[in-house]
Design a protein around this motif. Structure first.
Motif, PDB file in Angstrom:
ATOM      1  N   ARG A  34     -95.889 -25.394 -26.408  1.00  0.00           N
ATOM      2  CA  ARG A  34     -96.945 -26.206 -26.713  1.00  0.00           C
ATOM      3  C   ARG A  34     -98.208 -25.219 -27.264  1.00  0.00           C
ATOM      4  NH1 ARG A  34    -101.527 -27.612 -25.202  1.00  0.00           N
ATOM      5  NH2 ARG A  34    -101.766 -26.062 -23.342  1.00  0.00           N
ATOM      6  N   ARG A  35     -98.254 -24.038 -26.859  1.00  0.00           N
ATOM      7  CA  ARG A  35     -99.474 -23.313 -27.297  1.00  0.00           C
ATOM      8  C   ARG A  35     -99.249 -22.853 -28.618  1.00  0.00           C
ATOM      9  NH1 ARG A  35    -102.767 -20.194 -22.831  1.00  0.00           N
ATOM     10  NH2 ARG A  35    -102.825 -21.719 -20.880  1.00  0.00           N
ATOM     11  N   LEU A  36     -98.029 -22.529 -29.005  1.00  0.00           N
ATOM     12  CA  LEU A  36     -97.573 -21.959 -30.193  1.00  0.00           C
ATOM     13  C   LEU A  36     -97.237 -23.205 -31.246  1.00  0.00           C
ATOM     14  CD1 LEU A  36     -95.287 -19.247 -28.969  1.00  0.00           C
ATOM     15  CD2 LEU A  36     -97.427 -18.960 -30.206  1.00  0.00           C
ATOM     16  N   ASP A  37     -97.504 -24.603 -30.693  1.00  0.00           N
ATOM     17  CA  ASP A  37     -97.039 -25.761 -31.528  1.00  0.00           C
ATOM     18  C   ASP A  37     -95.698 -25.425 -31.907  1.00  0.00           C
ATOM     19  OD1 ASP A  37     -97.359 -28.182 -32.626  1.00  0.00           O
ATOM     20  OD2 ASP A  37     -98.309 -26.983 -34.639  1.00  0.00           O
ATOM     21  N   SER A  38     -94.760 -25.062 -31.081  1.00  0.00           N
ATOM     22  CA  SER A  38     -93.349 -24.833 -31.397  1.00  0.00           C
ATOM     23  C   SER A  38     -92.408 -25.168 -30.306  1.00  0.00           C
ATOM     24  CB  SER A  38     -93.168 -23.413 -31.783  1.00  0.00           C
ATOM     25  OG  SER A  38     -91.862 -23.071 -31.865  1.00  0.00           O
ATOM     26  N   ALA A  39     -91.009 -25.339 -30.675  1.00  0.00           N
ATOM     27  CA  ALA A  39     -90.235 -25.898 -29.476  1.00  0.00           C
ATOM     28  C   ALA A  39     -89.731 -24.329 -28.797  1.00  0.00           C
ATOM     29  CB  ALA A  39     -88.971 -26.546 -30.248  1.00  0.00           C
ATOM     30  N   ALA A  40     -89.558 -24.750 -27.409  1.00  0.00           N
ATOM     31  CA  ALA A  40     -89.134 -23.461 -26.916  1.00  0.00           C
ATOM     32  C   ALA A  40     -87.883 -22.917 -27.394  1.00  0.00           C
ATOM     33  CB  ALA A  40     -88.835 -24.079 -25.228  1.00  0.00           C
ATOM     34  N   THR A  41     -86.849 -23.702 -27.966  1.00  0.00           N
ATOM     35  CA  THR A  41     -85.712 -23.045 -28.324  1.00  0.00           C
ATOM     36  C   THR A  41     -85.924 -22.092 -29.704  1.00  0.00           C
ATOM     37  OG1 THR A  41     -85.624 -25.036 -29.745  1.00  0.00           O
ATOM     38  CG2 THR A  41     -84.301 -25.066 -27.900  1.00  0.00           C
ATOM     39  N   ALA A  42     -87.085 -22.419 -30.250  1.00  0.00           N
ATOM     40  CA  ALA A  42     -87.552 -21.490 -31.406  1.00  0.00           C
ATOM     41  C   ALA A  42     -88.160 -19.999 -30.781  1.00  0.00           C
ATOM     42  CB  ALA A  42     -88.953 -22.137 -32.234  1.00  0.00           C
ATOM     43  N   ILE A  43     -88.742 -20.072 -29.763  1.00  0.00           N
ATOM     44  CA  ILE A  43     -89.036 -19.000 -28.893  1.00  0.00           C
ATOM     45  C   ILE A  43     -87.863 -18.234 -28.666  1.00  0.00           C
ATOM     46  CG2 ILE A  43     -90.336 -17.810 -26.994  1.00  0.00           C
ATOM     47  CD1 ILE A  43     -92.007 -20.264 -26.992  1.00  0.00           C
ATOM     48  N   TYR A  44     -86.788 -18.768 -28.200  1.00  0.00           N
ATOM     49  CA  TYR A  44     -85.608 -17.991 -27.806  1.00  0.00           C
ATOM     50  C   TYR A  44     -84.703 -17.315 -28.925  1.00  0.00           C
ATOM     51  CZ  TYR A  44     -85.879 -19.614 -22.874  1.00  0.00           C
ATOM     52  OH  TYR A  44     -86.151 -19.629 -21.657  1.00  0.00           O
ATOM     53  N   TRP A  45     -85.223 -17.991 -29.924  1.00  0.00           N
ATOM     54  CA  TRP A  45     -84.533 -17.456 -31.529  1.00  0.00           C
ATOM     55  C   TRP A  45     -85.216 -16.090 -31.515  1.00  0.00           C
ATOM     56  CZ3 TRP A  45     -80.953 -18.727 -34.677  1.00  0.00           C
ATOM     57  CH2 TRP A  45     -80.786 -18.037 -35.979  1.00  0.00           C
ATOM     58  N   HIS A  46     -86.400 -15.688 -31.362  1.00  0.00           N
ATOM     59  CA  HIS A  46     -86.972 -14.360 -31.454  1.00  0.00           C
ATOM     60  C   HIS A  46     -86.732 -13.399 -30.033  1.00  0.00           C
ATOM     61  CE1 HIS A  46     -89.113 -15.396 -35.280  1.00  0.00           C
ATOM     62  NE2 HIS A  46     -89.110 -16.747 -34.674  1.00  0.00           N
ATOM     63  N   ILE A  47     -87.074 -13.948 -29.046  1.00  0.00           N
ATOM     64  CA  ILE A  47     -86.868 -13.277 -27.831  1.00  0.00           C
ATOM     65  C   ILE A  47     -85.916 -13.901 -26.864  1.00  0.00           C
ATOM     66  CG2 ILE A  47     -88.313 -12.346 -25.852  1.00  0.00           C
ATOM     67  CD1 ILE A  47     -90.800 -12.568 -27.755  1.00  0.00           C
ATOM     68  N   ARG A  48     -85.045 -13.202 -26.263  1.00  0.00           N
ATOM     69  CA  ARG A  48     -83.850 -13.729 -25.849  1.00  0.00           C
ATOM     70  C   ARG A  48     -83.966 -14.269 -24.513  1.00  0.00           C
ATOM     71  NH1 ARG A  48     -79.833  -9.077 -26.296  1.00  0.00           N
ATOM     72  NH2 ARG A  48     -81.733  -8.032 -25.874  1.00  0.00           N
ATOM     73  N   THR A  49     -84.811 -13.587 -23.466  1.00  0.00           N
ATOM     74  CA  THR A  49     -84.852 -13.854 -22.309  1.00  0.00           C
ATOM     75  C   THR A  49     -86.444 -14.052 -21.721  1.00  0.00           C
ATOM     76  OG1 THR A  49     -84.857 -11.571 -21.112  1.00  0.00           O
ATOM     77  CG2 THR A  49     -83.010 -13.169 -21.603  1.00  0.00           C
ATOM     78  N   LYS A  50     -86.592 -14.604 -20.693  1.00  0.00           N
ATOM     79  CA  LYS A  50     -88.067 -14.635 -20.129  1.00  0.00           C
ATOM     80  C   LYS A  50     -88.550 -13.173 -19.511  1.00  0.00           C
ATOM     81  CE  LYS A  50     -89.687 -17.984 -17.622  1.00  0.00           C
ATOM     82  NZ  LYS A  50     -90.042 -18.872 -16.464  1.00  0.00           N
ATOM     83  N   ASP A  51     -87.383 -12.585 -18.994  1.00  0.00           N
ATOM     84  CA  ASP A  51     -87.898 -11.215 -18.710  1.00  0.00           C
ATOM     85  C   ASP A  51     -88.153 -10.147 -19.864  1.00  0.00           C
ATOM     86  OD1 ASP A  51     -87.234 -11.531 -15.879  1.00  0.00           O
ATOM     87  OD2 ASP A  51     -85.281 -10.796 -16.050  1.00  0.00           O
ATOM     88  N   GLU A  52     -87.692 -10.326 -20.830  1.00  0.00           N
ATOM     89  CA  GLU A  52     -87.851  -9.637 -22.280  1.00  0.00           C
ATOM     90  C   GLU A  52     -89.285  -9.984 -22.573  1.00  0.00           C
ATOM     91  OE1 GLU A  52     -86.884  -7.227 -25.608  1.00  0.00           O
ATOM     92  OE2 GLU A  52     -86.275  -7.144 -23.465  1.00  0.00           O
ATOM     93  N   LEU A  53     -89.478 -11.233 -22.288  1.00  0.00           N
ATOM     94  CA  LEU A  53     -90.954 -11.486 -22.891  1.00  0.00           C
ATOM     95  C   LEU A  53     -91.996 -11.024 -21.961  1.00  0.00           C
ATOM     96  CD1 LEU A  53     -92.289 -13.577 -24.729  1.00  0.00           C
ATOM     97  CD2 LEU A  53     -92.158 -15.397 -22.998  1.00  0.00           C
TER      98      LEU A  53
END
Length: 224
Positions: A34-53
């Protein structure tokens, strides 16, 4: 924001902001999207896991700690600047102290800091093995001091989320803690001081301990 315009750096910066506001328990991929104005799936496209984030965010904030020019200053001034810089960084990002216990943290930001810290103590005159010990001692000292403030932030968030019931439980626990402390003479004398607050410490505690630690290093370096 489409995934082809979203960047890993944007994700990491937004993650740091979210962690600063909500802590590790508040890191939610839906909210981050929401903060990035993007779907959560788009985040996983760049960074695979929450741990990695968390690892990437944790490493990024290490770049906030300045590394002094060792050709332009003495080792003790440099050691003090790095320790106080790390302490300030951990206070700005209290979630990082908690992350040390939950995540495997590494990366170029932290490595840059650690390498320069070793250089400080080698410049002081320590052999490599003792430089390792000196750097580790200061690191653990700073981290331990920062955890008190981080614990207070985490507790305040927990109480805020729990509403009136949580606030009432905190008041009852605080009253009980004061009653128990009153049974012990030295604690009783200090009940009205700032040091009596939860996870608090007397004024200038950090600076006092750091000076004592560096005094000890200096004494070991002085020929007997």
């Amino acid at each position: 924001m489409p995934r082809n315009t979203l960047t890993a750096d944007q994700i990491v910066r937004a993650t740091i902001d979210l962690l600063d506001e909500e802590g590790l328990n508040g890191l939610n991929m839906r909210e981050l999207g929401r903060r990035l104005d993007s779907a959560a799936t788009a985040i996983y496209w760049h960074i695979r896991t929450k741990d990695e984030l968390v690892r990437l965010a944790g490493d990024a904030v290490w770049t906030e700690v300045a590394v002094p020019d060792l050709d332009a200053t003495d080792w003790r001034t440099a050691a003090t600047e790095m320790a106080t810089g790390m302490y300030a960084m951990l206070q700005r990002h209290p979630w990082l102290g908690q992350a040390f216990g939950d995540h495997f943290l590494y990366g170029p930001g932290k490595s840059r800091h650690d390498d320069h810290s070793l250089a400080v103590y080698e410049k002081a005159g320590f052999a490599p093995a003792d430089a390792d010990r000196a750097a580790a001692s200061v690191f653990v000292y700073v981290l331990g001091n920062a955890l008190g403030a981080a614990a207070q932030v985490a507790l305040n968030r927990r109480v805020a989320r729990g509403g009136e019931e949580a606030e009432r439980a905190r008041a009852e626990a605080s009253a009980r803690a004061v009653e128990i402390a009153g049974r012990f003479p030295r604690l009783r004398e200090r009940l009205d001081t700032p040091a009596a607050d939860y996870a608090a410490a007397p004024d200038s505690t950090f600076a006092f301990g750091l000076r004592a630690l560096l005094d000890g290093f200096e004494a070991r370096l002085t020929p007997r």
